[in-house]
Design a protein around this motif. Structure first.
Motif, PDB file in Angstrom:
ATOM      1  N   ARG A  31      74.310 -61.620-107.649  1.00  0.00           N
ATOM      2  CA  ARG A  31      72.952 -61.689-108.198  1.00  0.00           C
ATOM      3  C   ARG A  31      72.012 -60.656-107.570  1.00  0.00           C
ATOM      4  O   ARG A  31      71.221 -60.009-108.278  1.00  0.00           O
ATOM      5  CB  ARG A  31      72.389 -63.102-107.969  1.00  0.00           C
ATOM      6  CG  ARG A  31      70.909 -63.279-108.258  1.00  0.00           C
ATOM      7  CD  ARG A  31      70.593 -63.099-109.731  1.00  0.00           C
ATOM      8  NE  ARG A  31      69.180 -63.337-110.006  1.00  0.00           N
ATOM      9  CZ  ARG A  31      68.224 -62.423-109.854  1.00  0.00           C
ATOM     10  NH1 ARG A  31      68.545 -61.198-109.425  1.00  0.00           N
ATOM     11  NH2 ARG A  31      66.974 -62.722-110.137  1.00  0.00           N
ATOM     12  N   TYR A  32      72.084 -60.475-106.257  1.00  0.00           N
ATOM     13  CA  TYR A  32      71.050 -59.688-105.571  1.00  0.00           C
ATOM     14  C   TYR A  32      71.503 -58.308-105.101  1.00  0.00           C
ATOM     15  O   TYR A  32      70.674 -57.425-104.893  1.00  0.00           O
ATOM     16  CB  TYR A  32      70.516 -60.465-104.368  1.00  0.00           C
ATOM     17  CG  TYR A  32      69.703 -61.674-104.756  1.00  0.00           C
ATOM     18  CD1 TYR A  32      68.422 -61.532-105.268  1.00  0.00           C
ATOM     19  CD2 TYR A  32      70.230 -62.961-104.633  1.00  0.00           C
ATOM     20  CE1 TYR A  32      67.670 -62.643-105.639  1.00  0.00           C
ATOM     21  CE2 TYR A  32      69.491 -64.082-105.003  1.00  0.00           C
ATOM     22  CZ  TYR A  32      68.210 -63.904-105.507  1.00  0.00           C
ATOM     23  OH  TYR A  32      67.480 -65.007-105.881  1.00  0.00           O
ATOM     24  N   VAL A  33      72.796 -58.117-104.883  1.00  0.00           N
ATOM     25  CA  VAL A  33      73.277 -56.820-104.389  1.00  0.00           C
ATOM     26  C   VAL A  33      73.459 -55.877-105.564  1.00  0.00           C
ATOM     27  O   VAL A  33      73.987 -56.262-106.608  1.00  0.00           O
ATOM     28  CB  VAL A  33      74.604 -56.990-103.617  1.00  0.00           C
ATOM     29  CG1 VAL A  33      75.218 -55.637-103.270  1.00  0.00           C
ATOM     30  CG2 VAL A  33      74.371 -57.808-102.351  1.00  0.00           C
ATOM     31  N   TRP A  34      73.015 -54.631-105.396  1.00  0.00           N
ATOM     32  CA  TRP A  34      73.221 -53.639-106.444  1.00  0.00           C
ATOM     33  C   TRP A  34      73.919 -52.423-105.858  1.00  0.00           C
ATOM     34  O   TRP A  34      73.851 -52.146-104.673  1.00  0.00           O
ATOM     35  CB  TRP A  34      71.906 -53.234-107.126  1.00  0.00           C
ATOM     36  CG  TRP A  34      70.693 -53.151-106.247  1.00  0.00           C
ATOM     37  CD1 TRP A  34      69.753 -54.120-106.051  1.00  0.00           C
ATOM     38  CD2 TRP A  34      70.277 -52.036-105.435  1.00  0.00           C
ATOM     39  NE1 TRP A  34      68.786 -53.692-105.179  1.00  0.00           N
ATOM     40  CE2 TRP A  34      69.073 -52.421-104.797  1.00  0.00           C
ATOM     41  CE3 TRP A  34      70.802 -50.756-105.191  1.00  0.00           C
ATOM     42  CZ2 TRP A  34      68.388 -51.580-103.921  1.00  0.00           C
ATOM     43  CZ3 TRP A  34      70.120 -49.921-104.326  1.00  0.00           C
ATOM     44  CH2 TRP A  34      68.926 -50.326-103.702  1.00  0.00           C
TER      45      TRP A  34
ATOM     46  N   ASP B  91      73.134 -48.034 -96.620  1.00  0.00           N
ATOM     47  CA  ASP B  91      72.699 -47.460 -97.896  1.00  0.00           C
ATOM     48  C   ASP B  91      71.260 -47.854 -98.225  1.00  0.00           C
ATOM     49  O   ASP B  91      70.452 -47.028 -98.655  1.00  0.00           O
ATOM     50  CB  ASP B  91      73.593 -47.952 -99.041  1.00  0.00           C
ATOM     51  CG  ASP B  91      74.986 -47.348 -99.024  1.00  0.00           C
ATOM     52  OD1 ASP B  91      75.160 -46.269 -98.428  1.00  0.00           O
ATOM     53  OD2 ASP B  91      75.897 -47.964 -99.596  1.00  0.00           O
ATOM     54  N   TYR B  92      70.957 -49.133 -98.044  1.00  0.00           N
ATOM     55  CA  TYR B  92      69.671 -49.665 -98.481  1.00  0.00           C
ATOM     56  C   TYR B  92      68.512 -49.299 -97.564  1.00  0.00           C
ATOM     57  O   TYR B  92      67.377 -49.142 -98.024  1.00  0.00           O
ATOM     58  CB  TYR B  92      69.733 -51.198 -98.561  1.00  0.00           C
ATOM     59  CG  TYR B  92      70.544 -51.759 -99.700  1.00  0.00           C
ATOM     60  CD1 TYR B  92      70.884 -50.992-100.812  1.00  0.00           C
ATOM     61  CD2 TYR B  92      70.966 -53.085 -99.684  1.00  0.00           C
ATOM     62  CE1 TYR B  92      71.622 -51.528-101.859  1.00  0.00           C
ATOM     63  CE2 TYR B  92      71.700 -53.635-100.731  1.00  0.00           C
ATOM     64  CZ  TYR B  92      72.025 -52.841-101.811  1.00  0.00           C
ATOM     65  OH  TYR B  92      72.752 -53.382-102.846  1.00  0.00           O
TER      66      TYR B  92
ATOM     67  N   LEU C 112      73.574 -59.785 -97.085  1.00  0.00           N
ATOM     68  CA  LEU C 112      74.488 -58.951 -96.300  1.00  0.00           C
ATOM     69  C   LEU C 112      74.609 -59.457 -94.865  1.00  0.00           C
ATOM     70  O   LEU C 112      75.704 -59.437 -94.279  1.00  0.00           O
ATOM     71  CB  LEU C 112      74.009 -57.499 -96.317  1.00  0.00           C
ATOM     72  CG  LEU C 112      73.987 -56.838 -97.701  1.00  0.00           C
ATOM     73  CD1 LEU C 112      73.356 -55.455 -97.625  1.00  0.00           C
ATOM     74  CD2 LEU C 112      75.396 -56.744 -98.286  1.00  0.00           C
ATOM     75  N   LEU C 113      73.513 -59.922 -94.280  1.00  0.00           N
ATOM     76  CA  LEU C 113      73.556 -60.415 -92.907  1.00  0.00           C
ATOM     77  C   LEU C 113      74.360 -61.706 -92.816  1.00  0.00           C
ATOM     78  O   LEU C 113      75.182 -61.877 -91.899  1.00  0.00           O
ATOM     79  CB  LEU C 113      72.136 -60.631 -92.379  1.00  0.00           C
ATOM     80  CG  LEU C 113      71.307 -59.359 -92.153  1.00  0.00           C
ATOM     81  CD1 LEU C 113      69.864 -59.712 -91.809  1.00  0.00           C
ATOM     82  CD2 LEU C 113      71.914 -58.501 -91.050  1.00  0.00           C
ATOM     83  N   PHE C 114      74.152 -62.631 -93.753  1.00  0.00           N
ATOM     84  CA  PHE C 114      74.920 -63.870 -93.734  1.00  0.00           C
ATOM     85  C   PHE C 114      76.398 -63.603 -94.034  1.00  0.00           C
ATOM     86  O   PHE C 114      77.281 -64.229 -93.436  1.00  0.00           O
ATOM     87  CB  PHE C 114      74.348 -64.872 -94.732  1.00  0.00           C
ATOM     88  CG  PHE C 114      73.156 -65.629 -94.207  1.00  0.00           C
ATOM     89  CD1 PHE C 114      73.279 -66.471 -93.117  1.00  0.00           C
ATOM     90  CD2 PHE C 114      71.913 -65.479 -94.799  1.00  0.00           C
ATOM     91  CE1 PHE C 114      72.175 -67.170 -92.625  1.00  0.00           C
ATOM     92  CE2 PHE C 114      70.806 -66.172 -94.319  1.00  0.00           C
ATOM     93  CZ  PHE C 114      70.940 -67.014 -93.230  1.00  0.00           C
ATOM     94  N   SER C 115      76.682 -62.686 -94.939  1.00  0.00           N
ATOM     95  CA  SER C 115      78.082 -62.360 -95.235  1.00  0.00           C
ATOM     96  C   SER C 115      78.765 -61.722 -94.037  1.00  0.00           C
ATOM     97  O   SER C 115      79.969 -61.916 -93.816  1.00  0.00           O
ATOM     98  CB  SER C 115      78.155 -61.427 -96.446  1.00  0.00           C
ATOM     99  OG  SER C 115      77.648 -62.050 -97.613  1.00  0.00           O
TER     100      SER C 115
ATOM    101  N   PRO D 205      62.855 -51.866-104.955  1.00  0.00           N
ATOM    102  CA  PRO D 205      63.336 -51.491-103.620  1.00  0.00           C
ATOM    103  C   PRO D 205      64.175 -52.593-102.987  1.00  0.00           C
ATOM    104  O   PRO D 205      63.999 -53.778-103.300  1.00  0.00           O
ATOM    105  CB  PRO D 205      62.046 -51.271-102.823  1.00  0.00           C
ATOM    106  CG  PRO D 205      61.036 -52.145-103.501  1.00  0.00           C
ATOM    107  CD  PRO D 205      61.404 -52.123-104.969  1.00  0.00           C
ATOM    108  N   ALA D 206      65.096 -52.197-102.120  1.00  0.00           N
ATOM    109  CA  ALA D 206      65.848 -53.177-101.345  1.00  0.00           C
ATOM    110  C   ALA D 206      64.881 -53.930-100.438  1.00  0.00           C
ATOM    111  O   ALA D 206      63.920 -53.364 -99.931  1.00  0.00           O
ATOM    112  CB  ALA D 206      66.921 -52.487-100.519  1.00  0.00           C
ATOM    113  N   GLY D 207      65.165 -55.202-100.241  1.00  0.00           N
ATOM    114  CA  GLY D 207      64.257 -56.005 -99.434  1.00  0.00           C
ATOM    115  C   GLY D 207      64.963 -57.138 -98.746  1.00  0.00           C
ATOM    116  O   GLY D 207      66.173 -57.084 -98.473  1.00  0.00           O
ATOM    117  N   ARG D 208      64.209 -58.210 -98.499  1.00  0.00           N
ATOM    118  CA  ARG D 208      64.727 -59.316 -97.701  1.00  0.00           C
ATOM    119  C   ARG D 208      65.905 -60.018 -98.381  1.00  0.00           C
ATOM    120  O   ARG D 208      66.849 -60.440 -97.717  1.00  0.00           O
ATOM    121  CB  ARG D 208      63.602 -60.318 -97.447  1.00  0.00           C
ATOM    122  CG  ARG D 208      63.971 -61.430 -96.482  1.00  0.00           C
ATOM    123  CD  ARG D 208      62.761 -62.277 -96.141  1.00  0.00           C
ATOM    124  NE  ARG D 208      61.735 -61.458 -95.490  1.00  0.00           N
ATOM    125  CZ  ARG D 208      60.522 -61.928 -95.187  1.00  0.00           C
ATOM    126  NH1 ARG D 208      60.194 -63.169 -95.494  1.00  0.00           N
ATOM    127  NH2 ARG D 208      59.651 -61.140 -94.579  1.00  0.00           N
ATOM    128  N   ALA D 209      65.870 -60.144 -99.706  1.00  0.00           N
ATOM    129  CA  ALA D 209      66.952 -60.844-100.407  1.00  0.00           C
ATOM    130  C   ALA D 209      68.282 -60.135-100.198  1.00  0.00           C
ATOM    131  O   ALA D 209      69.294 -60.764 -99.858  1.00  0.00           O
ATOM    132  CB  ALA D 209      66.631 -60.952-101.899  1.00  0.00           C
TER     133      ALA D 209
END
Length: 420
Positions: free
Chosen positions: A208-211, A152-153, A39-42, A30-34
């Motif tokens: 690495r973390y976004v799918w 989406d997430y 996305l928030l920092f970007s 599942p999507a989570g904090r990572a």
């Protein structure tokens, strides 16, 4: 959810969910904090162009004093990215729906670092302005991808929480970037441009973390005609967002001028007042997740009303403490305003519409922000004083609150949740 069910949902063109959180259709995680933090920092990168260079604009103008039209070109170094975002985010949204979220995000983050740091070695002001236009193009792609992926997430209350945190992150980042830009610029006007390289580690983290959500549906979108946007439900929130962008930017652009008009000369005092106002924005955005259940029929008018009262008070205030109080009220309203408008606009869009819908919304927001100082300047010229111009804009915001309340907007059913 077992991986087999995740794959079954993906093959059916749906976004597989666990509760209010989407899951990776390949691994089942599942999507989570990572994912959220990347996305928030970007998302903060878009405000980098707006505030980082403000303290060094006079030095840029001095450095290119012999350039024809330098008085006009130097401010464009600051404002060009916002205008370009407003003009191109809609097209970025179409690319997002066509080619996929992750690929565009990672590529835009890499290019952002290249064109963002280019003024470190560019020899002319004209070339620097051209590089700033390219920065705006990458910011349009980054903002559209980040907001679309958050939608989406995460769904329902989770989505509303992260939309609020997106405003919190960008507001705090703006305050930090303003101070860092001033500190670096005191050494050399080119030095602040080094900060644009921060997008490179973010690109690595995104890779690495976004799918990519729903790959089968995305593959179909590349070969079939995309479903049309529901303009009958999207046009009103986008139109209101155009005005919302203008209202949101009044505090950011005009607070220092207001303080100057009542005799405040200390940059420390102006900086402190701006920081306190930003804190109000962050608090409003942070509380949005808890208030979101009230829906856009309540929150959008409430946000416009608070911002309007604050702006009207800014216009009428003549003492620093009173200005600061009304700045906090304005900031609090602004913190509620953007996530409320975004939730209203995107709540009824499906996966293959969400990128374009986000792009249209982002364009409206940044066009409104770009025109804010021009509108204030025009009103000041007609009415005669900045105070009167701010009072007029406060009344306009209050009228917007009444107008939105009268049409009683509804938050559409989340298509992803409805499918489950």
């Amino acid at each position: 959810m077992p991986v087999s069910e995740v794959l079954k949902s993906a093959l059916a063109g749906e976004e597989p969910l666990v509760g209010e959180v989407a899951v990776d259709p390949v691994t089942g995680r599942p999507a989570g904090r990572a994912q959220a933090l990347v996305l928030l920092f970007s998302s903060c990168l878009a405000v980098l162009g707006a505030v980082l260079l403000a303290p060094v604009l006079p030095r840029i103008e001095d450095a290119f004093a012999g350039t024809p039209g330098v008085e006009a070109l130097a401010p464009i170094v600051l404002t060009a990215p916002a205008l370009v975002i407003g003009l191109t985010a809609t097209f970025a949204g179409r690319i997002v729906d066509r080619l996929g979220r992750k690929r565009l995000l990672v590529g835009a983050l890499v290019v952002y670092a290249v064109v963002g740091t280019a003024p470190l070695w560019l020899p002319s002001l004209e070339l620097i302005v051209a590089s700033r236009v390219l920065v705006g193009l990458t910011e349009a792609a980054i903002m559209t991808c980040c907001t679309t992926l958050l939608a989406d997430y995460f769904h329902g209350s989770q989505r509303e929480r992260y939309f609020g945190l997106q405003v919190v992150f960008t507001t705090v980042a703006a305050t930090i970037f303003f101070g860092v830009g001033g500190a670096l610029g005191a050494q050399d006007w080119r030095a602040p441009f080094w900060l644009y390289a921060v997008s490179l580690p973010l690109a690595a983290l995104a890779a690495r973390y976004v799918w990519q959500p729903a790959p089968r549906a995305q593959a179909a979108a590349r070969t079939e005609k995309l479903p049309p946007l529901p303009w009958h439900t999207l046009a009103v929130p986008v139109g209101v967002t155009l005005l919302g962008g203008l209202v949101f930017y009044v505090l950011i652009v005009e607070l220092s001028f207001k303080l100057d008009s009542i005799g405040v000369q200390s940059t420390a005092t102006i900086g402190a007042a701006s920081a306190i106002a930003s804190l109000g924005t962050a608090i409003g955005a942070f509380l949005f997740g808890r208030l979101a259940k009230l829906g856009p029929a309540v929150l959008v008018p409430l946000a416009f009303a608070l911002s309007g009262i604050g702006i009207l008070g800014l216009g009428l205030a003549s003492a620093v403490p009173v200005v600061v109080v009304f700045a906090v009220v304005t900031g609090f309203g602004n913190g509620l305003l953007l996530p409320s408008l975004l939730t209203w606009a995107l709540s009824s869009l499906g996966f293959e519409q969400r990128g374009r819908g986000t792009g249209v919304w982002t364009s409206a927001l940044f066009i409104g922000q770009f025109f804010c100082p021009l509108v204030v300047l025009a009103l000041t010229g007609v009415i005669g004083t900045l105070a009167a111009a701010l009072a007029v804009l406060g009344v306009v915001s209050l009228a917007a609150a009444a107008g939105v309340r009268a049409i009683r907007p509804t938050q559409g059913d989340d298509p992803a949740l409805a499918a489950h």
